[in-house]
Design an enzyme around this catalytic site. Sequence first.
Site, PDB file in Angstrom:
ATOM      1  N   GLU A  86      91.910  85.056  63.208  1.00 50.17           N
ATOM      2  CA  GLU A  86      91.331  85.568  61.956  1.00 50.17           C
ATOM      3  C   GLU A  86      92.217  86.660  61.365  1.00 50.17           C
ATOM      4  OE1 GLU A  86      88.995  83.898  60.673  1.00 50.17           O
ATOM      5  OE2 GLU A  86      88.092  82.866  62.379  1.00 50.17           O
ATOM      6  N   CYS A 180      92.491  69.518  48.732  1.00 51.36           N
ATOM      7  CA  CYS A 180      93.799  69.551  48.074  1.00 51.36           C
ATOM      8  C   CYS A 180      93.631  70.330  46.762  1.00 51.36           C
ATOM      9  CB  CYS A 180      94.307  68.136  47.803  1.00 51.36           C
ATOM     10  SG  CYS A 180      93.316  67.211  46.613  1.00 51.36           S
TER      11      CYS A 180
END
Length: 190
Positions: A86, A180
């Site tokens: 993270e 995308c």
Amino acid sequence: MAQLYFYYSAMNAGKSTSLLQSAYNYHERGMNSLVLTAAIDDRYGVGKVTSRIGLERDALLFNGNDDLHQMIANQPHKPDCVLVDESQFLSKAQVRQLTQVVDCLNIPVLCYGLRTDFQGELFEGSQYLLAWADKLVELKTICHCGRKAIMVVRMDEQGNAVRGGAQVQIGGNDSYVSMCRKHYRELAWD
């Protein structure tokens, strides 16, 4: 020579799985890896790095005020590597501290994190890792259309794209979808 690595991607690309595999590889060779994760993300338990495929490992927590160079330098046994999950939640100062770990303590640091948030903006930690890391590695995942996913869309409870709000909202597949750019544009850009 130690180096600073940044492994980045959209969500669901296997960043935590890759980190856990690296930790296992060091352990298998009799080496000591130090695993850090952001205190803000406690979805799978406090002080744990957990992958969606069921692997997990205990980790030290960091928050925005921690001095990571000091934290690592003060370990009772010098780690052979540092793995940071993270890492998008790192501050600019913390990325600089990790460069000190690499350059002054000669310890490799492998950071894993998201490149951008749900609005297509860089996270602070990601921005400075992209600028200062010795090696950049893109981990790939796919959009529902089969193209490479590079963006993340935040979804509300009804399945609609969220276009505004706080940069950080902890969540997984229940809140975010990797897409995308084409499909991200259709949902998230004006």
